[in-house]
Design an enzyme around this catalytic site. Structure first.
Site, mmCIF file in Angstrom:
data_model
loop_
_atom_site.group_PDB
_atom_site.id
_atom_site.type_symbol
_atom_site.label_atom_id
_atom_site.label_comp_id
_atom_site.label_asym_id
_atom_site.label_seq_id
_atom_site.Cartn_x
_atom_site.Cartn_y
_atom_site.Cartn_z
ATOM 1 N N ASP A 157 -40.943 10.734 -42.159
ATOM 2 C CA ASP A 157 -41.509 11.640 -41.160
ATOM 3 C C ASP A 157 -41.921 12.936 -41.859
ATOM 4 O OD1 ASP A 157 -42.075 13.376 -39.080
ATOM 5 O OD2 ASP A 157 -40.257 12.933 -37.947
ATOM 6 N N SER A 166 -38.845 14.551 -31.141
ATOM 7 C CA SER A 166 -40.031 15.386 -31.304
ATOM 8 C C SER A 166 -39.955 16.581 -30.342
ATOM 9 C CB SER A 166 -41.276 14.530 -31.062
ATOM 10 O OG SER A 166 -42.412 15.151 -31.567
ATOM 11 N N HIS A 174 -43.288 9.713 -38.299
ATOM 12 C CA HIS A 174 -42.688 10.403 -37.160
ATOM 13 C C HIS A 174 -42.468 9.470 -35.971
ATOM 14 C CE1 HIS A 174 -41.687 13.660 -34.504
ATOM 15 N NE2 HIS A 174 -42.715 13.423 -33.715
#
Lengths: 389, 201
Positions: A325, A159, A358
């Site tokens: 995701d 991320s 995610h």
């Protein structure tokens, strides 16, 4: 510099290391401001070997911090990536010197908006300069200089951590032997920016936020920050994961309440996520860190050609994405792979099949561990780190 | 030393000079990549269509991405590799000629292996059996075969002439995977598969 700490920072700094940097030479930020001196808080695991070739930098995502593999000083919870880091794990401190640095603008000991401006002696709050992913990485590089670590065997992160990995590879290619950006992108999309803006507006709409000067007024914009966290948390999960976990199940009741309590388990869950978050996160830091992610655009910084960011790189890359995701979908990772191919970089790319959204990169995903383990083994052989026992 | 690999892969590996850069397009389980890396110190990369294949390769420490020979060679710069390898995959591409062009652009040499559709067993099965041939190197039914652009060894030579590509090496194998040296007409009959090394002229 130690007189301006929040309770969370005091607890954090008691449990990790820190360095005061930028005393002689301030950090030149992307916004043009010179920042210095500034404090960098970091945690390490394992030992740096004699030829300094086994350092691994773990870059933390938005709401995690340097306590990647030990008990969190504020929440008391396990480290956020203990599935990956620890004895017998893929990143074993017996083999690697693992460093995780609290990013600039954050709130776990590294200088951020809650710190005091050395020029005025007053808390920065919203007068703190807006920092970028590039600034965060430059501060990390300055810490490595301070620690005498010339280069990194691996830089890894998911991320926002993955954005830092890409920035490291682009800005310091010779200091990055291998790079593992996971579940990320080379820029923040319109949708990503939109969700962050909702979060920021929730914080700024809280009357206790006071234009960012809440500590001065002894107020706490906890409700705004909690709503920001609730919104963001939805983006970290897939629809399937939410449905599987909660469906339409009711919370501690047999029938609808015909009111606005948390009737549904999913509401209760989000409220819990929001209310626990405010104990460990600072509202102004949330504004700054989300802004840094929004501003990230690696191609934009290289003449709108992403490949230019990696021209001539000798770094070995391993990129990973997750099928469910939707915050950083696979096509974003694939765009980075295409750019790396365009400069004939050494790149591996794996899309992991997962329905967890995610957040999958923080969870137990055997395929991710297998991929990482194989990639690191190959890289370690080339680096001459010896075989894995 | 490295474990033994399939005969046709070994022939390809023998064509690759040690210490060079190679891209294996359609690298499957990565057997050739691993061999090139370990036995010849080649900077070897792979591209594979199946995600499961990619994941297995990367878990074995190989540099592999998910990609399609038909579309993804375009990303690479000119002469990025010393060799671009396509083993037993050309016949499954949508535009074999384009793929060859891209291989010769990206690599200084292209190495291609493919099954020979003019092999005597194939001819017999079609002529006397009256059915689409199924052989050891073409083990599919007509309706589920990935092989949509089959060719003979002579067809391939003709394409190389049309494209103005120089054939540096040509090796023909019989059905026992033994190398045979015969005049082209006979090679096209006896050969079950062929390995060509090409370069732009």
């Amino acid at each position: 510099m130690l007189d301006d700490l929040t309770d969370a920072e005091r607890k954090a700094l008691a449990q990790c290391r820190h360095a005061i940097l930028g005393v002689d030479r301030p950090l030149r930020l992307d916004c043009g401001v010179n920042l210095g001196p500034y404090r960098v808080a970091y945690q390490t695991y394992g030992t740096l070997n004699a030829d300094k070739s086994n350092a691994v930098l773990v870059c933390h995502p938005l709401t995690c911090d340097q306590f990647v593999a030990d008990r969190h000083p504020v929440t008391g919870k396990d480290g956020w990536w203990e599935s990956l880091i620890g004895a017998g794990k893929v990143l074993d401190p017996a083999r690697y010197f693992i460093i995780c640095i609290n990013v600039l603008g954050h709130c776990m000991g590294t200088t951020g908006p809650q710190a005091h401006d050395p020029a005025t002696g007053q808390a920065w709050n919203l007068r703190f300069p807006v920092v970028t992913i590039g600034d965060m990485v430059r501060a990390q590089a300055a810490l490595l200089d301070h620690l005498g670590i010339p280069d990194l065997f691996c830089v890894i992160g998911g991320s926002m951590g993955g954005m830092q990995v890409l920035e490291w590879a682009a800005s310091y290619p010779r200091r990055v032997f291998s790079a593992v950006p996971i579940a990320c992108a080379a820029h923040h999309s319109a949708q990503n920016i939109a969700f962050h803006e909702v979060g920021r507006q929730a914080i700024m709409a809280d009357p206790e936020w006071k234009g960012g000067d809440y500590r001065l007024h002894q107020t706490n914009p906890a409700r705004g920050l909690a709503v920001a966290r609730m919104t963001a948390h939805i983006t970290y999960l897939s629809e399937q994961a939410l449905q599987r976990k909660f469906g339409r199940a009711l919370q501690n009741r047999d029938a609808l309440g015909f009111g606005f309590d948390a009737d549904f388990q999913v509401e209760s869950y989000l409220r819990h996520q929001g209310s626990t978050f405010v104990d460990r996160f600072d509202a102004n830091s949330y504004l700054y860190i989300t802004r840094a992610m929004d501003y990230f655009d690696l191609a934009g910084a290289h003449g709108d050609v992403l490949a230019n960011a990696f021209r001539g790189t000798a770094t070995r890359f391993c990129l990973m994405s997750f099928t469910s995701d939707w915050l950083f979908p696979t096509r974003e990772t694939r765009a980075v792979v295409h750019a790396l191919n365009a400069v004939a970089a050494n790149v591996s790319f794996v899309e992991v099949d997962s329905d967890k959204g995610h957040d999958a990169f923080l969870l137990d995903e055997p395929e991710m561990f297998r991929t990482l383990s194989g990639f690191l083994k190959g890289a370690a052989t080339v680096r001459g780190l010896g075989s894995v026992s | 030393m490295a474990a033994p690999i399939r005969v046709d892969l070994q022939l390809i590996a023998d064509m690759v000079e040690p210490g060079t850069r190679a891209l294996d397009v359609g690298c499957g389980d990565g057997a050739l990549l691993a061999h090139l890396m370990n036995a010849k110190r080649v900077d070897a990369r792979g591209m594979e269509l199946s995600q499961a294949g990619v994941n297995a390769c990367v878990a074995n420490g190989l540099s592999v991405i998910q990609g399609d020979a038909d579309t993804d060679l375009r990303d690479y710069p000119d002469a990025a590799f010393d060799y671009v390898i396509l083993s037993q995959t050309l016949q499954a591409t949508r535009e074999p000629r384009r793929v060859l062009e891209q291989m010769l652009r990206v690599g200084k040499h292209a190495i291609v292996s493919f099954p020979n559709f003019a092999h005597w067993q194939v001819r017999l099965r079609l002529v006397f059996g009256g059915r689409m041939p199924e052989t050891a190197s073409l083990p599919y039914k007509w309706y589920d075969t990935p092989n949509i652009h089959l060719c003979s060894i002579d067809d391939f030579r003709a394409l190389c002439r049309t494209m103005g590509v120089r054939i540096e090496r040509a090796i023909v194998l019989n059905s026992k995977s033994r190398r045979i040296t015969l005049p082209p007409l006979l090679a096209n009959l006896i050969g079950e598969q062929a390995v060509f090394m090409l370069r732009r002229d």
